[in-house]
Design a protein around this motif. Structure first.
Motif, PDB file in Angstrom:
ATOM      1  N   CYS A  41      46.373  37.716  42.887  1.00  0.00           N
ATOM      2  CA  CYS A  41      46.030  38.978  42.217  1.00  0.00           C
ATOM      3  C   CYS A  41      45.214  38.709  40.962  1.00  0.00           C
ATOM      4  O   CYS A  41      44.203  39.369  40.715  1.00  0.00           O
ATOM      5  CB  CYS A  41      47.294  39.750  41.844  1.00  0.00           C
ATOM      6  SG  CYS A  41      48.064  40.630  43.212  1.00  0.00           S
ATOM      7  N   PHE A  42      45.633  37.734  40.169  1.00  0.00           N
ATOM      8  CA  PHE A  42      44.902  37.429  38.944  1.00  0.00           C
ATOM      9  C   PHE A  42      43.527  36.833  39.243  1.00  0.00           C
ATOM     10  O   PHE A  42      42.605  36.974  38.459  1.00  0.00           O
ATOM     11  CB  PHE A  42      45.714  36.475  38.057  1.00  0.00           C
ATOM     12  CG  PHE A  42      46.732  37.173  37.223  1.00  0.00           C
ATOM     13  CD1 PHE A  42      46.363  37.820  36.061  1.00  0.00           C
ATOM     14  CD2 PHE A  42      48.050  37.193  37.606  1.00  0.00           C
ATOM     15  CE1 PHE A  42      47.296  38.481  35.284  1.00  0.00           C
ATOM     16  CE2 PHE A  42      48.999  37.850  36.841  1.00  0.00           C
ATOM     17  CZ  PHE A  42      48.622  38.494  35.674  1.00  0.00           C
ATOM     18  N   ARG A  43      43.404  36.177  40.385  1.00  0.00           N
ATOM     19  CA  ARG A  43      42.108  35.586  40.734  1.00  0.00           C
ATOM     20  C   ARG A  43      41.132  36.640  41.253  1.00  0.00           C
ATOM     21  O   ARG A  43      39.937  36.560  40.980  1.00  0.00           O
ATOM     22  CB  ARG A  43      42.323  34.504  41.793  1.00  0.00           C
ATOM     23  CG  ARG A  43      41.091  33.738  42.098  1.00  0.00           C
ATOM     24  CD  ARG A  43      41.390  32.596  43.000  1.00  0.00           C
ATOM     25  NE  ARG A  43      40.143  31.860  43.209  1.00  0.00           N
ATOM     26  CZ  ARG A  43      40.061  30.705  43.748  1.00  0.00           C
ATOM     27  NH1 ARG A  43      41.161  30.108  44.149  1.00  0.00           N
ATOM     28  NH2 ARG A  43      38.924  30.108  43.901  1.00  0.00           N
ATOM     29  N   SER A  44      41.618  37.612  42.004  1.00  0.00           N
ATOM     30  CA  SER A  44      40.714  38.560  42.650  1.00  0.00           C
ATOM     31  C   SER A  44      40.581  39.894  41.909  1.00  0.00           C
ATOM     32  O   SER A  44      39.635  40.632  42.159  1.00  0.00           O
ATOM     33  CB  SER A  44      41.175  38.824  44.082  1.00  0.00           C
ATOM     34  OG  SER A  44      42.461  39.394  44.087  1.00  0.00           O
ATOM     35  N   LEU A  45      41.513  40.233  41.006  1.00  0.00           N
ATOM     36  CA  LEU A  45      41.468  41.496  40.274  1.00  0.00           C
ATOM     37  C   LEU A  45      41.207  41.230  38.796  1.00  0.00           C
ATOM     38  O   LEU A  45      41.341  40.096  38.330  1.00  0.00           O
ATOM     39  CB  LEU A  45      42.798  42.245  40.434  1.00  0.00           C
ATOM     40  CG  LEU A  45      43.243  42.594  41.852  1.00  0.00           C
ATOM     41  CD1 LEU A  45      44.652  43.151  41.824  1.00  0.00           C
ATOM     42  CD2 LEU A  45      42.285  43.574  42.497  1.00  0.00           C
ATOM     43  N   SER A  46      40.892  42.289  38.076  1.00  0.00           N
ATOM     44  CA  SER A  46      40.790  42.140  36.624  1.00  0.00           C
ATOM     45  C   SER A  46      42.200  41.898  36.077  1.00  0.00           C
ATOM     46  O   SER A  46      43.200  42.222  36.721  1.00  0.00           O
ATOM     47  CB  SER A  46      40.192  43.404  36.003  1.00  0.00           C
ATOM     48  OG  SER A  46      41.095  44.486  36.135  1.00  0.00           O
ATOM     49  N   TYR A  47      42.269  41.310  34.887  1.00  0.00           N
ATOM     50  CA  TYR A  47      43.578  41.036  34.308  1.00  0.00           C
ATOM     51  C   TYR A  47      44.392  42.312  34.135  1.00  0.00           C
ATOM     52  O   TYR A  47      45.581  42.349  34.414  1.00  0.00           O
ATOM     53  CB  TYR A  47      43.452  40.329  32.959  1.00  0.00           C
ATOM     54  CG  TYR A  47      43.127  38.858  33.061  1.00  0.00           C
ATOM     55  CD1 TYR A  47      43.602  38.091  34.109  1.00  0.00           C
ATOM     56  CD2 TYR A  47      42.350  38.239  32.091  1.00  0.00           C
ATOM     57  CE1 TYR A  47      43.307  36.752  34.202  1.00  0.00           C
ATOM     58  CE2 TYR A  47      42.054  36.899  32.169  1.00  0.00           C
ATOM     59  CZ  TYR A  47      42.529  36.151  33.226  1.00  0.00           C
ATOM     60  OH  TYR A  47      42.244  34.830  33.318  1.00  0.00           O
TER      61      TYR A  47
END
Length: 126
Positions: A41-47
């Motif tokens: 999630c942190f890799r593919s979405l904004s923080y």
């Protein structure tokens, strides 16, 4: 994080003795899977969005934990403890109880240590 891990593993001993190892393995595996999913999630979405997703998942799992039923123990919203659990809790509370200062002052069974060689003295005496 440490508190969440402790609360999750804290449920394992209350389960069937024959499956402790299996349950502990599933709990540990679930933690690893959650770590991987949130890392993705942190890799593919904004923080901001990743933290929102994580917060929603945590809140949803917290709400669902209300419905956990452990045999012999009262649930968060219903049920009663078994007599065995009540007796063990009472025994534990008696063993771990520490007398307060006011109890020590009024109870003559609490003796002050003899550090000056004048014999035993009660706490309440001058």
């Amino acid at each position: 994080v440490q508190a969440a891990e402790g609360s999750t593993y804290g449920i394992v001993p209350y389960l069937n003795v024959a499956v402790h190892g299996s349950v502990a393995g599933l709990v540990g595996g679930g933690g690893s899977a959650g770590g991987i999913v949130f890392a993705l999630c942190f890799r593919s979405l904004s923080y901001r969005r990743a933290f929102e997703v994580m917060g929603i998942v945590v809140m949803a799992s917290s709400v669902l934990s209300i419905f956990i039923k452990i045999p012999g123990h009262a649930g968060l919203i219903s049920g009663e403890d078994s007599l065995v659990v009540i007796e063990k809790r009472a025994r534990h509370n008696r063993v771990t109880a520490v007398p307060t200062i006011s109890e020590a002052e009024t109870d003559t069974s609490f003796k002050q240590p003899d550090i000056d060689g004048e014999g035993d003295q009660n706490f309440g005496e001058a």
